[in-house]
Design an enzyme around this catalytic site. Structure first.
Site, PDB file in Angstrom:
ATOM      1  N   ARG A  73      63.009  33.284  37.260  1.00 19.71           N
ATOM      2  CA  ARG A  73      63.940  32.206  37.584  1.00 19.71           C
ATOM      3  C   ARG A  73      65.124  32.791  38.349  1.00 19.71           C
ATOM      4  NH1 ARG A  73      60.142  29.826  36.345  1.00 19.71           N
ATOM      5  NH2 ARG A  73      59.850  28.138  34.822  1.00 19.71           N
TER       6      ARG A  73
ATOM      7  N   GLU B  69      68.067  27.312  45.797  1.00 18.74           N
ATOM      8  CA  GLU B  69      66.838  27.175  46.587  1.00 18.74           C
ATOM      9  C   GLU B  69      66.774  25.773  47.199  1.00 18.74           C
ATOM     10  OE1 GLU B  69      63.494  28.100  44.104  1.00 18.74           O
ATOM     11  OE2 GLU B  69      64.031  30.211  43.912  1.00 18.74           O
TER      12      GLU B  69
ATOM     13  N   HIS C  20      59.757  31.634  46.634  1.00 18.06           N
ATOM     14  CA  HIS C  20      59.333  31.022  45.370  1.00 18.06           C
ATOM     15  C   HIS C  20      57.833  30.674  45.409  1.00 18.06           C
ATOM     16  CE1 HIS C  20      60.973  28.679  41.684  1.00 18.06           C
ATOM     17  NE2 HIS C  20      59.756  29.135  41.451  1.00 18.06           N
TER      18      HIS C  20
END
Length: 528
Positions: A232, A261, A279
């Protein structure tokens, strides 16, 4: 009879459609378009989404017949879970669909940083043969520190053992015996930071883990260390890491997740020794298909009235209506227990007393376990996998029932024995026609405090002036007290202050309370 209607709001694999089977009418819509989505929801029983469809309160209100929101993936950022719960809509996801993909990406990033694969690739494609510049290091006999030893952390460790690496693990909620069974040596975070040649992070994001690998932690590592974060964003402090790289205190990093993000700018991008990906942890064909198939099966179960393994807000089993309101309370008691204990108990009793025991309250045992592990494991916790997680963490659980209770119509107490033999307990009940959730006992202290998003407990030696000091420090920090109650075991003995406040208490304020009052402090954030 007409078939239940399932709305496919995003493109899903053929295997997902096959998993639904022939018992449903399926429709499609572009879920990213609000103009198309809202009218399409009017008469559907279930909706399947990925990340582009926003199922907020407005969308849920537009779906009068909606029973299930199924997210084909792990995250639920695009689903208003509280609004769904209030509307009686079950929310399901696919919590284990990406664990293999996430673990494999972490290993890939580790290998890429060890062998400078990304900068060597870029240089060669640009026409430069820089064989001597991009030498790397082997993994054999190196120490890898796994920060967070849940399912993904364990998968990473299993794979890295195949490279001949020594596995160090840090996880306050895993026993040394369990880590040893998996071929890892359990160590403190400081030991892991000081000894590891590679560090890979696999923790859930929480107030406790945010910035865990930050400026202070990075002063303790070897200058040859390489740091991986595919868990994370924000657990690794990007600015602190970039500074450590500039100063030569860290050799490299592999980063898949970021505090904000999407991001296209970061101080980490300046360093050749840093491999970054946008990601991609769950971005494999297999993970996406697993997610779609998993939620399709959950939809079938939910619309058939069966227990749903991956329900995140309610149980899909045959739970008596009288029992349902207590599920959320008991889950919150589990979260409070973990905060108070600071570790997972080796034995947990879920002690239910009162009229409610006329009904089957076994779901409350699962709710207690779900709450117990919600804030301590990277893996999403459900009513089905909670017992397995408890077994993996060495926690035995019992459900005790007694129709007699002296003080309330019903009261549930979670009472646990920790590894050092000490005990922790927290009790709660529902009161009044509105079924207000309250904590009515903590470690032998009797009290009655309504639950709220932000709670704090201060244990100290009973004496004058403590309440004023606590109130002053909170007031100076503009933290508004919603409710406060004081309990003590005897005059001049141990006392407990239980607080509910309107906002998170800053860490420096907590430190000031500890210093001025000499209190043991536990804060609990129950915000979704």
């Amino acid at each position: 009879m007409s078939k239940p209607i399932v709305l496919l709001a995003e493109e899903l694999s053929p295997a997902t459609i096959d998993a639904l089977g022939p018992d449903f009418e399926t429709r499609t819509v572009d879920g990213a378009s609000r103009e198309a989505l809202l009218p399409a929801l009017a008469d559907v029983d279930a909706v399947l989404i990925r990340s582009a469809t926003k199922m907020d309160a407005e969308a849920i209100a537009a779906a009068k017949n909606l029973k299930v929101i199924a997210r084909a993936g792990v995250g639920l950022d695009n689903v208003d879970v509280p609004a769904a719960t209030r509307a009686g809509v079950m929310v399901v996801n696919a919590p284990t669909s990406n664990i293999t993909s996430a673990a494999e990406l972490a290993v890939g990033l580790l290998l890429a940083t060890a062998r400078n694969i990304a900068p060597a690739n870029q240089a060669l494609k640009a026409g430069a043969w820089k064989r001597s510049k991009y030498g790397g290091v082997e993994l054999l006999d190196k120490k890898v520190g796994v920060v967070g030893f849940g399912r993904i952390g364990q998968l990473v460790a299993e794979r890295l053992k195949g490279f001949g690496m020594e596995i160090l693990a840090y996880d306050p909620y895993v026993s040394a015996q369990r880590a040893g069974q998996l071929g890892a040596r359990l160590v403190s975070l400081d030991e892991l930071l000081e000894q590891s040649d590679f560090i890979t992070v696999h923790l859930p994001k929480s107030p406790e883990t945010l910035g865990l690998i930050g400026k202070e932690a990075l002063t303790k590592v070897k200058p040859s260390v390489r740091i991986i974060n595919a868990a994370r964003g924000g657990i690794v402090d990007e600015a602190a890491l970039a500074e450590a790289l500039r100063e030569g205190r860290v050799a490299g990093a592999g980063i898949d997740v970021f505090a904000t993000e999407p991001t296209t700018e970061s101080p980490l991008f300046e360093h050749e020794s840093v491999v970054v990906t946008p990601h991609l942890g769950a971005s494999t064909e297999e993970a996406q298909e697993k997610a779609g198939v998993a939620v399709a099966r959950s939809v079938r179960l939910a619309l058939g009235g069966d227990l749903v393994p991956d329900a995140v807000n309610v149980s899909g089993g045959a739970v008596p209506e009288e029992v349902r309101p207590g599920i959320a309370l008991v889950e919150k008691l589990g979260r409070i227990f973990t905060a108070l204990a600071g570790s997972v108990p080796v034995q947990l009793d879920v002690d239910v007393k009162g009229e409610i025991t006329e009904h089957d309250v076994s779901i409350w045992k699962l709710a207690a376990l779900k709450g117990l592990f919600t804030d301590v494991t990277e893996d999403p916790v459900t009513y089905v996998n909670a017992p397995l997680i408890a077994e993996q963490r060495g926690c035995e659980v019992r459900l005790l029932t007694d129709p007699a209770t002296p003080d309330f119509r019903n009261v549930t107490t979670l009472r646990g024995t920790l590894a050092d033999g000490s005990t922790v307990s927290v009790a709660g009940t529902l009161t009044g026609p509105r079924l207000v959730e309250k904590v009515v006992g903590v470690n032998g202290f009797d009290l009655e405090v309504p639950l709220s998003e932000h709670l704090a407990f201060f244990t100290y030696v009973d004496r004058p002036g403590v309440i004023g000091t606590v109130g002053r420090l909170l007031g100076d920090a503009q933290v508004n007290i919603d409710s406060m109650q004081v309990a003590r075991n005897e005059k001049g003995g141990q006392a407990l202050v239980a607080l509910t406040v309107d906002s998170v208490i800053p860490a420096d304020v907590l430190s000031a309370i500890v210093n001025e009052v000499g209190a043991q402090v536990t804060v609990v954030d129950l915000a979704d």
